[in-house]
Design an enzyme around this catalytic site. Structure first.
Site, PDB file in Angstrom:
ATOM      1  N   HIS A   1       0.831  -1.212   0.000  1.00  0.00           N
ATOM      2  CA  HIS A   1       0.000   0.000   0.000  1.00  0.00           C
ATOM      3  C   HIS A   1       0.858   1.252   0.000  1.00  0.00           C
ATOM      4  CE1 HIS A   1      -3.489  -2.483   0.551  1.00  0.00           C
ATOM      5  NE2 HIS A   1      -2.972  -3.024   1.643  1.00  0.00           N
TER       6      HIS A   1
ATOM      7  N   ASP B   1       8.560 -10.672 -40.986  1.00  0.00           N
ATOM      8  CA  ASP B   1       9.205  -9.694 -40.116  1.00  0.00           C
ATOM      9  C   ASP B   1      10.672  -9.496 -40.450  1.00  0.00           C
ATOM     10  OD1 ASP B   1      10.126 -12.105 -39.238  1.00  0.00           O
ATOM     11  OD2 ASP B   1       9.134 -12.027 -37.284  1.00  0.00           O
ATOM     12  N   GLY B   2      11.143 -10.121 -41.526  1.00  0.00           N
ATOM     13  CA  GLY B   2      12.466  -9.816 -42.054  1.00  0.00           C
ATOM     14  C   GLY B   2      13.621 -10.560 -41.429  1.00  0.00           C
ATOM     15  N   ASP B   3      13.346 -11.516 -40.520  1.00  0.00           N
ATOM     16  CA  ASP B   3      14.459 -12.167 -39.832  1.00  0.00           C
ATOM     17  C   ASP B   3      14.691 -13.608 -40.267  1.00  0.00           C
ATOM     18  OD1 ASP B   3      12.249 -13.389 -38.748  1.00  0.00           O
ATOM     19  OD2 ASP B   3      12.911 -13.219 -36.665  1.00  0.00           O
TER      20      ASP B   3
ATOM     21  N   THR C   1       9.260 -19.085 -35.306  1.00  0.00           N
ATOM     22  CA  THR C   1       8.519 -20.308 -35.605  1.00  0.00           C
ATOM     23  C   THR C   1       9.351 -21.304 -36.391  1.00  0.00           C
ATOM     24  OG1 THR C   1       6.474 -19.010 -35.662  1.00  0.00           O
ATOM     25  CG2 THR C   1       6.409 -21.204 -36.642  1.00  0.00           C
ATOM     26  N   SER C   2      10.163 -20.812 -37.337  1.00  0.00           N
ATOM     27  CA  SER C   2      10.951 -21.732 -38.158  1.00  0.00           C
ATOM     28  C   SER C   2      11.931 -22.524 -37.307  1.00  0.00           C
ATOM     29  CB  SER C   2      11.694 -20.968 -39.256  1.00  0.00           C
ATOM     30  OG  SER C   2      12.593 -20.022 -38.701  1.00  0.00           O
TER      31      SER C   2
ATOM     32  N   LEU D   1       7.373 -23.594 -45.011  1.00  0.00           N
ATOM     33  CA  LEU D   1       8.456 -24.473 -45.435  1.00  0.00           C
ATOM     34  C   LEU D   1       8.003 -25.925 -45.598  1.00  0.00           C
ATOM     35  CD1 LEU D   1       9.637 -26.303 -42.813  1.00  0.00           C
ATOM     36  CD2 LEU D   1      10.515 -24.075 -42.147  1.00  0.00           C
TER      37      LEU D   1
ATOM     38  N   GLY E   1      10.478 -19.136 -45.849  1.00  0.00           N
ATOM     39  CA  GLY E   1      10.853 -20.359 -45.153  1.00  0.00           C
ATOM     40  C   GLY E   1      11.081 -21.518 -46.095  1.00  0.00           C
TER      41      GLY E   1
END
Length: 365
Positions: free
Chosen positions: A17, A196-198, A242-243, A295, A349
């Site tokens: 508090h 996202d380019g990665d 994810t890949s 992929l 992918g």
């Protein structure tokens, strides 16, 4: 009394508090702050009195005061666990979450509860801690002891194996790595347009980790299932997104498929059949399927063609066609689902996977 802190300050020991704490100090890195908080607890007079000055088992609770991010909570929990062990205590239960908050208070609290020494008393105490609870202020995860695995069919490749060199494996890994290096700019461009380019850099990170491990003779290349399992671990550590998860799950499944296959029997058709089995394992964890513009559209035709024909060249041709066909597919998975498709470009992918397969086939032909 109302009080304020400078942007560079933090307060230690304040109440829920807004009661004043016992110390105001310059903000410290988590690696310094968290161990000091744990040490403050275990060195306190009440804790020493309760523990009798002895170490033992404890329950560790890391509480989010309301506005600490999940990633920060993960870091604090990790550091608190390590600091508790460094102090000589065994955290037999670890809780991390939002239990008691000051609304949007940015901060954490750490609690260490001693488990009774006696075997019976300790078991009873932990049984109460483990009781399922469904109230909003106490998120409890049921504790289940690992009974071990007695099913030989469910056992995977050995986890403790000695590294060994193999010229063919090393050639495959090296050629695949250089193929990925060459393809990375194209894969990155494709993912910049639709993702996202990665994707290119993520794939290159995984390929680099495997290549470096092979070059320094860290892989058990004389044992295909063990080698694949080790490569999967490298991929898990080196690749994000994810890949990375898909590659890791597929490699784990492939290692499992080959567990009971003699190395001398590993013909192209056997590899193809094992890859199809690994895909079935992968499908237990992802809803991605052929036609979803991932992929998988290159991987599945490669495995299916290799199993049916035994021809690496035909399998690669099928994979290339599968990747090329993604130009005309509507995305059904990933960020590309809500990004407008442009220029009929192939899936990044799938193109990245083809670069890996090209390296493998080139080294084996």
């Amino acid at each position: 009394m109302p009080r304020s802190l400078e942007d560079s300050e933090m307060e230690i020991g304040m109440g829920i508090h807004n009661e004043p704490g016992f110390e105001t100090k310059t903000i410290e890195p988590a690696r310094v702050l968290v161990p000091s908080l744990v040490r403050h607890i275990v060195d306190s007079v009440p804790f020493k009195k309760a523990s009798g000055g002895k170490t033992g088992r404890v329950v560790l609770l890391v509480n989010n005061l309301g506005a600490t991010s999940n990633i920060e909570m993960g870091l604090v929990t990790k550091l608190a666990t390590e600091a508790t062990r460094d102090a000589g205590f065994d955290p037999v239960r670890i809780f991390s979450g939002t239990y008691m908050t000051g609304l949007a208070m940015p901060g954490i609290s750490i609690t260490l509860t001693l488990v009774p020494d006696g075997e019976i008393e300790g078991a009873r105490f932990l049984a109460l801690v483990d009781q399922p609870a469904f109230c909003s202020g106490w998120t409890n995860h049921t504790h289940v002891e690992d009974a071990g695995c007695t099913d030989e069919a469910a056992q995977g490749p050995a986890t403790h194996v000695m590294p060994a060199r193999d010229a063919q494996w090393e050639s495959v890994i090296s050629t695949s790595y250089h193929s990925v290096v060459s393809a990375e700019p194209e894969v990155t461009h494709l993912d910049q347009v639709m993702g996202d380019g990665d994707c290119g850099q993520v794939l290159l990170s995984g390929a680099t980790a495997i290549f470096e491990a092979s070059s320094s003779a860290q892989l058990p290349l004389n044992d295909p299932p063990a080698a694949l399992a080790r490569i999967s671990s490298l991929v898990e550590d080196a690749m994000g997104g994810t890949s990375g998860i898909i590659y890791c799950l597929f490699l784990d499944g492939l290692a499992q498929q080959l567990h009971h296959v003699d190395s001398s029997a590993l013909t192209p058709r056997v590899w193809g059949k094992a890859m199809l089995g690994a895909l079935e394992t992968l499908y237990q964890y992802t809803t991605a399927r052929p036609g979803h513009r991932t992929l998988i559209d290159a991987l599945e035709p490669f495995a299916r063609t290799l199993e049916s024909t035994g021809s690496l060249a035909e399998a690669l041709e099928a994979a290339v066609k599968g990747a090329d066909d993604t130009k005309h597919m509507l995305p059904k998975r990933g960020r590309a689902v809500y990004v407008q498709q442009k220029e009929n470009l192939a899936d990044a992918g799938a193109v990245g996977l083809v670069s890996v397969l090209k390296g493998i086939v080139s080294a084996l032909q």
